[in-house]
Write an enzyme that holds these catalytic residues in place. Sequence first.
Site, PDB file in Angstrom:
ATOM      1  N   PRO A  74      65.681   1.867  66.907  1.00  0.00           N
ATOM      2  CA  PRO A  74      67.020   2.474  66.982  1.00  0.00           C
ATOM      3  C   PRO A  74      67.712   2.163  68.296  1.00  0.00           C
ATOM      4  O   PRO A  74      67.092   2.163  69.363  1.00  0.00           O
ATOM      5  CB  PRO A  74      66.731   3.968  66.831  1.00  0.00           C
ATOM      6  CG  PRO A  74      65.487   4.017  66.009  1.00  0.00           C
ATOM      7  CD  PRO A  74      64.672   2.843  66.463  1.00  0.00           C
ATOM      8  N   CYS A  75      69.005   1.891  68.204  1.00  0.00           N
ATOM      9  CA  CYS A  75      69.735   1.412  69.375  1.00  0.00           C
ATOM     10  C   CYS A  75      70.650   2.466  69.976  1.00  0.00           C
ATOM     11  O   CYS A  75      71.324   2.198  70.957  1.00  0.00           O
ATOM     12  CB  CYS A  75      70.570   0.190  68.991  1.00  0.00           C
ATOM     13  SG  CYS A  75      71.806   0.531  67.720  1.00  0.00           S
ATOM     14  N   GLN A  76      70.707   3.678  69.420  1.00  0.00           N
ATOM     15  CA  GLN A  76      71.691   4.643  69.882  1.00  0.00           C
ATOM     16  C   GLN A  76      71.531   5.006  71.353  1.00  0.00           C
ATOM     17  O   GLN A  76      72.480   5.345  72.034  1.00  0.00           O
ATOM     18  CB  GLN A  76      71.617   5.936  69.049  1.00  0.00           C
ATOM     19  CG  GLN A  76      72.064   5.762  67.625  1.00  0.00           C
ATOM     20  CD  GLN A  76      70.901   5.458  66.702  1.00  0.00           C
ATOM     21  OE1 GLN A  76      69.914   4.859  67.126  1.00  0.00           O
ATOM     22  NE2 GLN A  76      71.001   5.844  65.448  1.00  0.00           N
ATOM     23  N   SER A  79      73.209   1.906  73.217  1.00  0.00           N
ATOM     24  CA  SER A  79      74.353   1.217  72.627  1.00  0.00           C
ATOM     25  C   SER A  79      75.569   1.343  73.523  1.00  0.00           C
ATOM     26  O   SER A  79      75.744   2.320  74.245  1.00  0.00           O
ATOM     27  CB  SER A  79      74.678   1.822  71.250  1.00  0.00           C
ATOM     28  OG  SER A  79      75.912   1.338  70.782  1.00  0.00           O
ATOM     29  N   ASN A 113      68.443  -5.990  67.478  1.00  0.00           N
ATOM     30  CA  ASN A 113      69.023  -4.828  68.149  1.00  0.00           C
ATOM     31  C   ASN A 113      70.459  -5.108  68.574  1.00  0.00           C
ATOM     32  O   ASN A 113      70.992  -6.193  68.310  1.00  0.00           O
ATOM     33  CB  ASN A 113      68.155  -4.425  69.350  1.00  0.00           C
ATOM     34  CG  ASN A 113      67.919  -2.924  69.382  1.00  0.00           C
ATOM     35  OD1 ASN A 113      68.870  -2.162  69.393  1.00  0.00           O
ATOM     36  ND2 ASN A 113      66.666  -2.506  69.372  1.00  0.00           N
TER      37      ASN A 113
END
Length: 379
Positions: A74-76, A79, A113
């Site tokens: 997950p890139c949150q 980001s 990603n």
Amino acid sequence: MTKPTMIDLFAGCGGMTLGFADEGFVPVLAVEWDRSAAATYAANFGEEHVIAGDIAGVRDVVIPPADLMIGGPPCQGFSNLGLKRLDDPRNQLWREYMRFIMKARPQVFVIENVDRFSKSPEFQMLTDEVERGMLKNYELSFGVLNAADFGVAQRRRRTIVIGSRVGKIELPSPTHARSPEPGSGLMPWRTVRDRIGGLPTRPGSTELPESVTEFFGEAMPGVFKGLDIHFRRDPRPLSLERYSYVPPGGGRFDVPTELLPRCWREKPTGTTDVMGRMRWDFPSHTIRTEFFKPEKGSYLHPQWVPDQRRRDDDRIFIKGDPNLSVDRVVTHFEASLLQDFPEDYQWVGSKIAIAKQIGNAVPSGLARAIARQVRPYIA
């Protein structure tokens, strides 16, 4: 020849698996914590090898050997759209990816990603492990690829990392370009028209069909496919009036000032692509998880025909013809096609859950290009 096996971590609804499966890879394990996304994956690739749960809870003993491992942590946490917190627990899930590498011993692994991933502390920790840690038998190649350069009708930039212990594998070279030079062998970018041209412009329903199927012992909405997810929203008259002024390639600055919400009237600079309209003969902007909200990006349908002109404060506003223009956001079906899913792909979940799956997916065309590059190296 035996087909190579693969594990997909943070598998989502299966966009990356789709691209690799098209090139002959066989999935033997997929892990995805979002149960709706895991169910969509299961509907398309089978439930028997899917773990719908937290990757940290997957025991070592159930991790099979595999030729390839793919996935996008997950890139949150880092980001460009979110806070860059080093202590965000979502940023540590790459360590679980490394645990799987150590147990499955793939010949090659691929990480996908956000485009800024290579500038993150997490990426630096990954390279440290390759240089002198657990992954020291692997060589890395990495870079930012644009999905449009690989036949996807969408401009979506993502960092791709290829780790190999069977010889360094460079990233694939583009097969498409915006304006290919004669003799280059490159094809023109695919366009929005290529993917959604010819679909019904005015869907008859605002809802998903009534349907329930059991996955992982739980009843879930679905399975849906094709025109099942080609439904519309019913915007307010004020919203429709705003949309009618936006031409292809335009955005909020094309809307008369008196029609803008206060927050935009008081902020004449800043984000330019919100309330934007796609162009028929160009790839779309990045499809994100809230593509059904025009204030989140360039998600208005590309069909627009000028109707009338009027002058206001020395500006000329051109309104779209309501009989010929399509003043709505793209549907879930259209968004899925722009994400390079096939028309018969099967979906599970609520409207919001499916939108999230679509926006978070890896376009299968980009995954196919990486799979074609990797395949010759795997014995």
